[in-house]
Design a protein around this motif. Structure first.
Motif, PDB file in Angstrom:
ATOM      1  N   GLN A   4       0.843  -1.199   0.000  1.00 37.62           N
ATOM      2  CA  GLN A   4       0.000   0.000   0.000  1.00 37.62           C
ATOM      3  C   GLN A   4       0.879   1.251   0.000  1.00 37.62           C
ATOM      4  O   GLN A   4       1.991   1.243   0.519  1.00 37.62           O
ATOM      5  CB  GLN A   4      -0.885   0.019   1.262  1.00 37.62           C
ATOM      6  N   THR A   5       0.339   2.306  -0.572  1.00 39.58           N
ATOM      7  CA  THR A   5       1.022   3.589  -0.509  1.00 39.58           C
ATOM      8  C   THR A   5      -0.010   4.693  -0.298  1.00 39.58           C
ATOM      9  O   THR A   5      -1.212   4.462  -0.430  1.00 39.58           O
ATOM     10  CB  THR A   5       1.880   3.825  -1.772  1.00 39.58           C
ATOM     11  N   LEU A   6       0.483   5.860   0.013  1.00 41.96           N
ATOM     12  CA  LEU A   6      -0.365   7.001   0.354  1.00 41.96           C
ATOM     13  C   LEU A   6      -0.953   7.623  -0.908  1.00 41.96           C
ATOM     14  O   LEU A   6      -0.239   7.865  -1.873  1.00 41.96           O
ATOM     15  CB  LEU A   6       0.505   8.019   1.092  1.00 41.96           C
ATOM     16  N   GLN A   7      -2.258   7.896  -0.868  1.00 42.36           N
ATOM     17  CA  GLN A   7      -2.906   8.500  -2.039  1.00 42.36           C
ATOM     18  C   GLN A   7      -2.702  10.013  -2.073  1.00 42.36           C
ATOM     19  O   GLN A   7      -2.496  10.597  -3.122  1.00 42.36           O
ATOM     20  CB  GLN A   7      -4.395   8.156  -2.022  1.00 42.36           C
ATOM     21  N   GLY A  58      10.028   2.158  -1.779  1.00 44.33           N
ATOM     22  CA  GLY A  58       9.899   0.792  -2.284  1.00 44.33           C
ATOM     23  C   GLY A  58       9.037  -0.062  -1.379  1.00 44.33           C
ATOM     24  O   GLY A  58       8.220   0.446  -0.599  1.00 44.33           O
ATOM     25  N   ASP A  59       9.243  -1.375  -1.489  1.00 41.75           N
ATOM     26  CA  ASP A  59       8.432  -2.368  -0.781  1.00 41.75           C
ATOM     27  C   ASP A  59       8.808  -2.408   0.701  1.00 41.75           C
ATOM     28  O   ASP A  59       9.952  -2.706   1.040  1.00 41.75           O
ATOM     29  CB  ASP A  59       8.676  -3.738  -1.434  1.00 41.75           C
ATOM     30  N   PRO A  60       7.860  -2.132   1.617  1.00 42.02           N
ATOM     31  CA  PRO A  60       8.185  -2.132   3.047  1.00 42.02           C
ATOM     32  C   PRO A  60       8.510  -3.525   3.582  1.00 42.02           C
ATOM     33  O   PRO A  60       9.119  -3.666   4.636  1.00 42.02           O
ATOM     34  CB  PRO A  60       6.910  -1.583   3.703  1.00 42.02           C
ATOM     35  N   ASN A  61       8.109  -4.578   2.845  1.00 40.81           N
ATOM     36  CA  ASN A  61       8.393  -5.945   3.278  1.00 40.81           C
ATOM     37  C   ASN A  61       9.754  -6.424   2.792  1.00 40.81           C
ATOM     38  O   ASN A  61      10.231  -7.470   3.192  1.00 40.81           O
ATOM     39  CB  ASN A  61       7.299  -6.889   2.750  1.00 40.81           C
ATOM     40  N   ASN A  62      10.373  -5.654   1.898  1.00 41.73           N
ATOM     41  CA  ASN A  62      11.676  -6.004   1.335  1.00 41.73           C
ATOM     42  C   ASN A  62      12.397  -4.688   1.065  1.00 41.73           C
ATOM     43  O   ASN A  62      12.666  -4.344  -0.072  1.00 41.73           O
ATOM     44  CB  ASN A  62      11.478  -6.816   0.052  1.00 41.73           C
ATOM     45  N   THR A  63      12.666  -3.961   2.127  1.00 37.72           N
ATOM     46  CA  THR A  63      13.094  -2.566   2.021  1.00 37.72           C
ATOM     47  C   THR A  63      14.434  -2.426   1.321  1.00 37.72           C
ATOM     48  O   THR A  63      15.438  -2.966   1.764  1.00 37.72           O
ATOM     49  CB  THR A  63      13.166  -1.936   3.420  1.00 37.72           C
ATOM     50  N   THR A  64      14.415  -1.700   0.231  1.00 36.86           N
ATOM     51  CA  THR A  64      15.656  -1.391  -0.470  1.00 36.86           C
ATOM     52  C   THR A  64      16.208  -0.052   0.011  1.00 36.86           C
ATOM     53  O   THR A  64      17.400   0.148   0.035  1.00 36.86           O
ATOM     54  CB  THR A  64      15.419  -1.319  -1.988  1.00 36.86           C
ATOM     55  N   SER A  65      15.329   0.846   0.428  1.00 37.21           N
ATOM     56  CA  SER A  65      15.768   2.157   0.891  1.00 37.21           C
ATOM     57  C   SER A  65      14.853   2.639   2.016  1.00 37.21           C
ATOM     58  O   SER A  65      13.658   2.816   1.816  1.00 37.21           O
ATOM     59  CB  SER A  65      15.752   3.160  -0.262  1.00 37.21           C
ATOM     60  N   ALA A  66      15.435   2.796   3.181  1.00 35.54           N
ATOM     61  CA  ALA A  66      14.686   3.311   4.332  1.00 35.54           C
ATOM     62  C   ALA A  66      15.647   4.141   5.172  1.00 35.54           C
ATOM     63  O   ALA A  66      16.858   3.965   5.100  1.00 35.54           O
ATOM     64  CB  ALA A  66      14.100   2.179   5.156  1.00 35.54           C
ATOM     65  N   GLY A  67      15.092   5.047   5.952  1.00 40.49           N
ATOM     66  CA  GLY A  67      15.931   5.853   6.817  1.00 40.49           C
ATOM     67  C   GLY A  67      15.105   6.519   7.890  1.00 40.49           C
ATOM     68  O   GLY A  67      13.874   6.575   7.783  1.00 40.49           O
ATOM     69  N   PHE A  68      15.782   6.968   8.941  1.00 40.73           N
ATOM     70  CA  PHE A  68      15.087   7.687  10.004  1.00 40.73           C
ATOM     71  C   PHE A  68      16.072   8.583  10.732  1.00 40.73           C
ATOM     72  O   PHE A  68      17.284   8.403  10.629  1.00 40.73           O
ATOM     73  CB  PHE A  68      14.389   6.728  10.975  1.00 40.73           C
ATOM     74  N   ASP A  69      15.542   9.573  11.458  1.00 37.86           N
ATOM     75  CA  ASP A  69      16.379  10.513  12.185  1.00 37.86           C
ATOM     76  C   ASP A  69      15.659  10.947  13.459  1.00 37.86           C
ATOM     77  O   ASP A  69      14.483  11.314  13.418  1.00 37.86           O
ATOM     78  CB  ASP A  69      16.671  11.726  11.303  1.00 37.86           C
ATOM     79  N   SER A  90       2.821  -1.969   6.635  1.00 36.16           N
ATOM     80  CA  SER A  90       3.207  -2.311   5.254  1.00 36.16           C
ATOM     81  C   SER A  90       2.888  -1.184   4.271  1.00 36.16           C
ATOM     82  O   SER A  90       2.242  -1.385   3.259  1.00 36.16           O
ATOM     83  CB  SER A  90       2.536  -3.605   4.803  1.00 36.16           C
ATOM     84  N   ILE A  91       3.352   0.026   4.608  1.00 40.91           N
ATOM     85  CA  ILE A  91       3.166   1.184   3.728  1.00 40.91           C
ATOM     86  C   ILE A  91       4.516   1.538   3.130  1.00 40.91           C
ATOM     87  O   ILE A  91       5.495   1.727   3.848  1.00 40.91           O
ATOM     88  CB  ILE A  91       2.600   2.395   4.503  1.00 40.91           C
ATOM     89  N   GLY A  92       4.571   1.627   1.800  1.00 42.16           N
ATOM     90  CA  GLY A  92       5.818   1.957   1.115  1.00 42.16           C
ATOM     91  C   GLY A  92       5.726   3.286   0.384  1.00 42.16           C
ATOM     92  O   GLY A  92       4.652   3.880   0.278  1.00 42.16           O
ATOM     93  N   ASN A  93       6.872   3.749  -0.119  1.00 37.72           N
ATOM     94  CA  ASN A  93       6.968   5.032  -0.835  1.00 37.72           C
ATOM     95  C   ASN A  93       6.335   6.163  -0.033  1.00 37.72           C
ATOM     96  O   ASN A  93       5.437   6.857  -0.491  1.00 37.72           O
ATOM     97  CB  ASN A  93       6.326   4.928  -2.225  1.00 37.72           C
ATOM     98  N   ILE A  94       6.837   6.338   1.191  1.00 36.24           N
ATOM     99  CA  ILE A  94       6.221   7.293   2.114  1.00 36.24           C
ATOM    100  C   ILE A  94       7.260   7.858   3.076  1.00 36.24           C
ATOM    101  O   ILE A  94       8.248   7.200   3.396  1.00 36.24           O
ATOM    102  CB  ILE A  94       5.086   6.598   2.911  1.00 36.24           C
ATOM    103  N   ILE A  95       7.025   9.091   3.515  1.00 34.19           N
ATOM    104  CA  ILE A  95       7.769   9.657   4.640  1.00 34.19           C
ATOM    105  C   ILE A  95       6.756  10.209   5.631  1.00 34.19           C
ATOM    106  O   ILE A  95       5.732  10.780   5.229  1.00 34.19           O
ATOM    107  CB  ILE A  95       8.765  10.755   4.215  1.00 34.19           C
ATOM    108  N   ILE A  96       7.037  10.001   6.910  1.00 33.81           N
ATOM    109  CA  ILE A  96       6.294  10.683   7.980  1.00 33.81           C
ATOM    110  C   ILE A  96       7.302  11.542   8.737  1.00 33.81           C
ATOM    111  O   ILE A  96       8.362  11.061   9.135  1.00 33.81           O
ATOM    112  CB  ILE A  96       5.593   9.707   8.946  1.00 33.81           C
ATOM    113  N   ILE A  97       6.965  12.815   8.878  1.00 32.42           N
ATOM    114  CA  ILE A  97       7.793  13.772   9.615  1.00 32.42           C
ATOM    115  C   ILE A  97       6.961  14.259  10.794  1.00 32.42           C
ATOM    116  O   ILE A  97       5.810  14.672  10.611  1.00 32.42           O
ATOM    117  CB  ILE A  97       8.174  14.975   8.731  1.00 32.42           C
ATOM    118  N   VAL A  98       7.545  14.199  11.989  1.00 32.55           N
ATOM    119  CA  VAL A  98       6.839  14.679  13.181  1.00 32.55           C
ATOM    120  C   VAL A  98       7.582  15.902  13.714  1.00 32.55           C
ATOM    121  O   VAL A  98       8.752  15.834  14.070  1.00 32.55           O
ATOM    122  CB  VAL A  98       6.729  13.595  14.274  1.00 32.55           C
ATOM    123  N   VAL A  99       6.888  17.035  13.718  1.00 33.64           N
ATOM    124  CA  VAL A  99       7.434  18.300  14.230  1.00 33.64           C
ATOM    125  C   VAL A  99       7.028  18.389  15.705  1.00 33.64           C
ATOM    126  O   VAL A  99       5.860  18.222  16.040  1.00 33.64           O
ATOM    127  CB  VAL A  99       6.847  19.492  13.445  1.00 33.64           C
TER     128      VAL A  99
END
Length: 199
Positions: A4-7, A58-69, A90-99
Motif C-alpha cells: 500500500q502507498t499514500l494517495q 519501495g516495498d516495506p516488506n523487502n526494504t531497499t531504501s529506508a531511513g530515520f532521524d 506495510s506502507i511503502g513510498n512514504i515519509i512521515i515527519i513529526v514536528v
C-alpha cells in the motif's frame, strides 16, 4: 511486489503533556524527495524544537531504501518508532515527519517513544491508502494518421502522455503501469502502422 502507498498527503496533531507533536505524511519515490519535505517543514516550523522522520522507498516488506532521524531526541525514541509504524502497516513510498514543540515537561525515553509512534499512527489513521503500481516510461513512434488512436489506447490503459515530438513521424513519450507494457504493445500493433513502443 504488492504493498500500500499514500494517495494524498495527510497531517495529524497530538498534544502530550503540553508538547505538540504535528505529523505529516507524504508520498515519495526517492530519498531526495523525502529530504525535500523535511527541509520544507523545517522552514515552515522554524521555531519548533525537533523535526523527526522516517521514510520507506519501495516495498516495506523487502526494504531497499529506508531511513530515520531522531533529530536530537534521545537515540531510538523518535525516528525508529515512526519507521516501525510504517513497517508494521506495510506502507511503502512514504515519509512521515513529526514536528515537536517542547512544552516544558520531559516525557522520558518511554514517553517519547510512545509519543512519536502515536503521532505516526495518528497520521496513518488519516490516510487513504491505495495499492502501489510500478510505472515506467516508454516511447511510441507512430504515423501522424495513428496519433489519435495511440493517445486513446494510452489513456484507456490509464497512462499519461508526458511529451509529444513531431518530425517525419510522431514520438509520444508516455508513462504507464509496468504490468500494462505488453498489452500496450499488442494494442498498438493491432492499431496498425505503429512502428515501436520502446522502454
Amino acid at each position: 511486489m504488492s504493498y500500500q502507498t499514500l494517495q494524498q498527503p495527510v497531517s495529524a496533531r497530538l498534544e502530550i503533556k503540553k508538547s505538540a507533536f504535528i505529523a505529516y505524511a507524504y508520498s515519495v519515490t526517492s530519498r531526495e524527495q523525502a529530504m525535500f519535505h523535511v527541509e520544507q517543514l523545517h522552514a515552515q516550523y522554524a521555531d519548533a524544537r525537533h523535526w523527526c522522520w522516517a521514510y520507506i522507498v519501495g516495498d516495506p516488506n523487502n526494504t531497499t531504501s529506508a531511513g530515520f532521524d531522531d533529530d536530537g531526541e534521545p537515540n531510538g525514541t523518535a525516528g525508529r518508532p515512526i519507521l516501525n509504524v510504517l513497517q508494521h502497516k506495510s506502507i511503502g513510498n512514504i515519509i512521515i515527519i513529526v514536528v515537536r514543540y517542547f512544552g516544558g515537561i520531559k516525557l522520558g525515553a518511554g514517553g517519547l517513544t510512545r509519543a512519536y509512534a502515536g503521532s505516526a499512527q495518528a497520521a496513518v489513521d488519516q490516510m487513504i491508502l491505495c495499492p502501489y503500481v510500478p510505472m515506467t516510461q516508454v516511447n511510441i513512434q507512430a504515423e501522424f494518421a495513428t496519433e489519435a488512436q495511440c493517445r486513446y489506447i494510452v489513456e484507456r490503459l490509464k497512462g499519461t502522455i508526458d511529451n509529444v515530438a513531431y518530425d517525419k513521424q510522431v514520438l509520444l513519450t508516455v508513462t504507464i503501469a509496468e504490468r500494462d507494457i505488453e498489452l500496450l504493445k499488442t494494442e498498438l500493433a493491432m492499431a496498425g502502422k505503429v512502428l515501436s513502443a520502446e522502454e
